[in-house]
Design a protein around this motif. Sequence first.
Motif, PDB file in Angstrom:
ATOM      1  N   SER A 142      -7.745  -0.398   0.712  1.00 35.05           N
ATOM      2  CA  SER A 142      -6.758   0.529   1.271  1.00 35.05           C
ATOM      3  C   SER A 142      -6.471   1.695   0.341  1.00 35.05           C
ATOM      4  O   SER A 142      -6.264   2.818   0.790  1.00 35.05           O
ATOM      5  N   ILE A 143      -6.466   1.442  -0.956  1.00 35.07           N
ATOM      6  CA  ILE A 143      -6.121   2.483  -1.924  1.00 35.07           C
ATOM      7  C   ILE A 143      -7.365   3.224  -2.424  1.00 35.07           C
ATOM      8  O   ILE A 143      -7.292   4.383  -2.794  1.00 35.07           O
ATOM      9  N   ASP A 176      -6.237  12.823  -9.480  1.00 34.71           N
ATOM     10  CA  ASP A 176      -6.642  11.609  -8.766  1.00 34.71           C
ATOM     11  C   ASP A 176      -7.532  10.708  -9.618  1.00 34.71           C
ATOM     12  O   ASP A 176      -7.368   9.489  -9.621  1.00 34.71           O
ATOM     13  N   ARG A 226       0.931   3.971  -3.086  1.00 32.83           N
ATOM     14  CA  ARG A 226       0.654   5.402  -2.861  1.00 32.83           C
ATOM     15  C   ARG A 226       1.830   6.263  -3.316  1.00 32.83           C
ATOM     16  O   ARG A 226       1.646   7.290  -3.973  1.00 32.83           O
ATOM     17  N   GLY A 227       3.046   5.858  -2.953  1.00 33.89           N
ATOM     18  CA  GLY A 227       4.227   6.619  -3.351  1.00 33.89           C
ATOM     19  C   GLY A 227       4.402   6.656  -4.853  1.00 33.89           C
ATOM     20  O   GLY A 227       4.746   7.691  -5.442  1.00 33.89           O
ATOM     21  N   VAL A 253       0.843  -1.202   0.000  1.00 28.95           N
ATOM     22  CA  VAL A 253       0.000   0.000   0.000  1.00 28.95           C
ATOM     23  C   VAL A 253       0.880   1.254   0.000  1.00 28.95           C
ATOM     24  O   VAL A 253       0.638   2.198  -0.767  1.00 28.95           O
ATOM     25  N   GLU A 254       1.904   1.271   0.824  1.00 29.77           N
ATOM     26  CA  GLU A 254       2.827   2.409   0.880  1.00 29.77           C
ATOM     27  C   GLU A 254       3.513   2.617  -0.476  1.00 29.77           C
ATOM     28  O   GLU A 254       3.635   3.746  -0.967  1.00 29.77           O
ATOM     29  N   MET A 308       2.032   6.314  -7.110  1.00 25.25           N
ATOM     30  CA  MET A 308       0.980   7.156  -7.672  1.00 25.25           C
ATOM     31  C   MET A 308       1.327   8.636  -7.498  1.00 25.25           C
ATOM     32  O   MET A 308       1.121   9.437  -8.423  1.00 25.25           O
ATOM     33  N   GLN A 309       1.864   9.000  -6.344  1.00 21.78           N
ATOM     34  CA  GLN A 309       2.252  10.395  -6.113  1.00 21.78           C
ATOM     35  C   GLN A 309       3.356  10.821  -7.079  1.00 21.78           C
ATOM     36  O   GLN A 309       3.295  11.908  -7.666  1.00 21.78           O
TER      37      GLN A 309
END
Length: 191
Positions: free
Chosen positions: A110-111, A69, A55-56, A51-52, A58-59
Amino acid sequence: MSDQKYIVGVDLGGTSIKVGVVPFDGGKVLGMRSMPTNSDHGAKFVVDRMVEMIRGCMQDAAHEENIPDEGFIGIGLGSPGPLDRKTGTVIETPNLGWRNFPLRDLISNSIGLEAELDNDANCATIGEWWVGAGQGVQTLIGVTLGTGNRANRVTDLSKSDKKSVVFRKRDGNQDSRRVEACRLYSESTEE
């Protein structure tokens, strides 16, 4: 900013996790990252790490390509072990120690994006057929060697409509997230 849509591809292996973002219709992999799986820390640790990383990634991709988004439309997960693709469950994966583990839903929830789960070796083989060394062949055999080993065969590709082999139907619509995850996996193994 364009109307281009993007998919997150995740390759979960016994040794490492690789994550990247790819345009829906193919193209350059963005925000690519790789980290050790460290499955000895338990399933929660591995999912939290995934998940981390997602997210990273995607950022980074959003910053790189100015992606809003809503530009991210799904996640493709490649995982070892026998799976139940319909329920998104890892049935058993000895190299991770998981049994009847609901990976797809844990990541999706989670995402906040829809996710699809398939066997990592399937993703690699179909990815090679779609955009790699297997393009244009009638029969392709893929062998993956790593923490776990597997062989796959895709046959009669020249007689098939590409979409019927690669894309799955979901609610009557063509769904190519699996293909993008496969393409990402294929490109990530060329390092």
